[in-house]
Design a protein around this motif. Structure first.
Motif, PDB file in Angstrom:
ATOM      1  N   GLN A 317       0.827  -1.216   0.000  1.00  0.00           N
ATOM      2  CA  GLN A 317       0.000   0.000   0.000  1.00  0.00           C
ATOM      3  C   GLN A 317       0.853   1.255   0.000  1.00  0.00           C
ATOM      4  O   GLN A 317       0.451   2.292  -0.502  1.00  0.00           O
ATOM      5  N   ARG A 318       2.041   1.120   0.581  1.00  0.00           N
ATOM      6  CA  ARG A 318       2.972   2.265   0.601  1.00  0.00           C
ATOM      7  C   ARG A 318       3.936   2.202  -0.583  1.00  0.00           C
ATOM      8  O   ARG A 318       5.010   2.777  -0.555  1.00  0.00           O
ATOM      9  N   LYS A 319       3.528   1.468  -1.595  1.00  0.00           N
ATOM     10  CA  LYS A 319       4.248   1.422  -2.888  1.00  0.00           C
ATOM     11  C   LYS A 319       5.611   0.748  -2.817  1.00  0.00           C
ATOM     12  O   LYS A 319       6.536   1.097  -3.555  1.00  0.00           O
ATOM     13  N   ILE A 320       5.759  -0.186  -1.880  1.00  0.00           N
ATOM     14  CA  ILE A 320       7.004  -0.962  -1.823  1.00  0.00           C
ATOM     15  C   ILE A 320       6.647  -2.431  -2.064  1.00  0.00           C
ATOM     16  O   ILE A 320       5.884  -3.024  -1.302  1.00  0.00           O
ATOM     17  N   LEU A 321       7.192  -2.962  -3.151  1.00  0.00           N
ATOM     18  CA  LEU A 321       6.858  -4.337  -3.535  1.00  0.00           C
ATOM     19  C   LEU A 321       8.008  -5.279  -3.207  1.00  0.00           C
ATOM     20  O   LEU A 321       9.106  -5.153  -3.756  1.00  0.00           O
ATOM     21  N   ILE A 322       7.751  -6.222  -2.279  1.00  0.00           N
ATOM     22  CA  ILE A 322       8.728  -7.274  -2.011  1.00  0.00           C
ATOM     23  C   ILE A 322       8.033  -8.615  -2.281  1.00  0.00           C
ATOM     24  O   ILE A 322       7.005  -8.647  -2.949  1.00  0.00           O
ATOM     25  N   LYS A 323       8.568  -9.719  -1.802  1.00  0.00           N
ATOM     26  CA  LYS A 323       7.966 -11.025  -2.081  1.00  0.00           C
ATOM     27  C   LYS A 323       7.467 -11.657  -0.787  1.00  0.00           C
ATOM     28  O   LYS A 323       8.224 -11.778   0.183  1.00  0.00           O
ATOM     29  N   ASN A 324       6.206 -12.047  -0.814  1.00  0.00           N
ATOM     30  CA  ASN A 324       5.630 -12.720   0.349  1.00  0.00           C
ATOM     31  C   ASN A 324       5.774 -14.237   0.189  1.00  0.00           C
ATOM     32  O   ASN A 324       5.253 -14.809  -0.756  1.00  0.00           O
ATOM     33  N   LEU A 325       6.471 -14.865   1.111  1.00  0.00           N
ATOM     34  CA  LEU A 325       6.667 -16.321   1.016  1.00  0.00           C
ATOM     35  C   LEU A 325       5.875 -17.065   2.086  1.00  0.00           C
ATOM     36  O   LEU A 325       5.912 -18.301   2.151  1.00  0.00           O
ATOM     37  N   ASP A 326       5.165 -16.297   2.902  1.00  0.00           N
ATOM     38  CA  ASP A 326       4.355 -16.905   3.957  1.00  0.00           C
ATOM     39  C   ASP A 326       3.317 -17.833   3.314  1.00  0.00           C
ATOM     40  O   ASP A 326       2.625 -17.443   2.374  1.00  0.00           O
TER      41      ASP A 326
END
Ligand code: PMP
Length: 361
Positions: A317-326
């Motif tokens: 939402q704050r425009k930071i895209l990482i990878k969710n592995l959960d």
């Protein structure tokens, strides 16, 4: 007209059951999800590339053997004369070529879990059975379990990423060599993240006839070109070469990659910057209460955090895209993976994460 088939009547059931590899939209985002090098090429080099591509004969098919590019790769990677090189449209394509080539009835493609997801997915594409051996809790190789699985399955091929994705660590080289010696099939050591690690098994190629070594230019700064390579003995490469589509590496990729390979110092310098940024980020993340950081020899960092999926969404939402592995593997519960970006991007990520954590406490 005869009644026509619906997709579920002719597509293989295991393909119907697959979900496509998801690439999330990233326009306007700080993109730290795909292990790209965040730095552009120097402008002098870009100008040279512009001239080169302006004159490229795009009306003609590219050189099917990509001889000139291969020579540049051989030199840049110090590939010995006894070894041959297979080129792929990204190393993804090489994984696919290998999987298709060994997919005899009953054959097994083996890897570890968690590993690069395409090993498993491509096994399904190629209609070859997959066996995944869990890593230990600390993401190291479970050599005993691997040797038992090799004994049981007699895999045609084993894929091991060195360093591993998504965990970032280098497996013990001695354990990999034990696996190579124990298995009757081939072992593909995937060194996609080699530029960020101070280790390689390339010198072992001459020792072990069943070892193949894979690299890519993607993480080094040329992800958009799509170029991967496999180095190995001619008797293996010759067979795999038959499955390579004749013009799989386009003319722009051949021209640009060759040009940039004559300036590898530029890419390696960028890799050094990424490594020092990784150290900074690792140290910072380690100071945040509630964050467990895993050591990395790659250009990304895996960490565990309470309510990871929520944190991932809040970052997005704050425009930071990482990878969710959960949720992707039991060993990756509450784990997120962040690519090391520019100093600015990393600071924004770290600060935002810090703020989010202080808000949710
Ligand atoms: N191997 C590993 C371990 C990877 O992480 C990736 C990309 N995420 C690849 C291979 C594929 O890279 P490419 O197709 O861009 O060469």
């Amino acid at each position: 007209m005869p009644n026509s088939y619906r997709p579920d009547q002719i597509i293989r059931p295991e393909i119907l059951a697959l979900s496509a590899y998801h690439v999330p939209p990233a326009t306007g985002m700080i993109k730290l999800d795909a292990m790209e090098n965040p730095y552009p090429l120097p402008s002098v080099l870009r100008d040279e590339i512009a001239r080169l591509t302006a004159n490229a004969p795009v009306n003609r098919y590219p050189d099917a053997s990509a001889a000139s590019l291969k020579a540049a790769l051989r030199q840049a990677l110090a590939v010995s004369d006894e070894m041959d090189i297979l080129l792929g449209n990204g190393s993804d394509e090489i994984i696919q070529i290998i999987a298709m080539a060994v997919a005899r009835p009953g054959a097994i493609l083996m890897s570890v879990e968690p590993a690069f997801v395409m090993f498993r997915m491509i096994a399904t594409f190629a209609n070859i059975q997959y066996a995944g051996v869990p890593l230990k809790k600390d993401f190291s190789l479970d050599l005993e379990a691997m040797l038992a699985a090799i004994e049981k399955h007699k895999p045609a091929v084993i894929f091991l990423a060195y360093p591993n994705n998504p965990t970032g660590n280098l497996f013990d080289a001695g354990a990999i060599l034990s696996i190579i010696q124990a298995t009757p099939g081939i072992v593909v050591v995937d060194e996609a993240y080699h530029a960020f690690a101070d280790a390689s098994l390339i010198d072992q190629l001459s020792q072990y006839p069943n070892l193949l070594l894979m690299r890519t230019l993607s993480k080094l700064g040329l992800a958009g070109l799509r170029l991967g390579l496999l180095v190995g003995r001619p008797e293996w490469i010759m067979q795999l070469e038959k499955m390579r589509l004749p013009y799989n590496v386009g003319i722009m990729t051949q021209l640009i990659a060759e040009k940039v390979l004559h300036h590898t110092d530029v890419l390696l310098e960028q890799a050094e910057t990424i490594k020092s940024e990784r150290t900074k980020m690792n140290t910072y993340l380690g100071t945040i209460k509630g964050v467990e950081v895993f050591p990395s020899d790659a250009n990304f960092i895996l960490f565990r955090i309470h309510k990871a999926s929520q944190i991932f969404q809040a970052l997005k939402q704050r425009k930071i895209l990482i990878k969710n592995l959960d949720g992707t593997h039991p060993l990756l519960e509450n784990c997120l993976r962040v690519t090391v970006g520019t100093s600015d991007e990393n600071s924004q990520f770290c600060e935002t994460l810090h703020t989010l954590l202080s808000e949710t406490v």
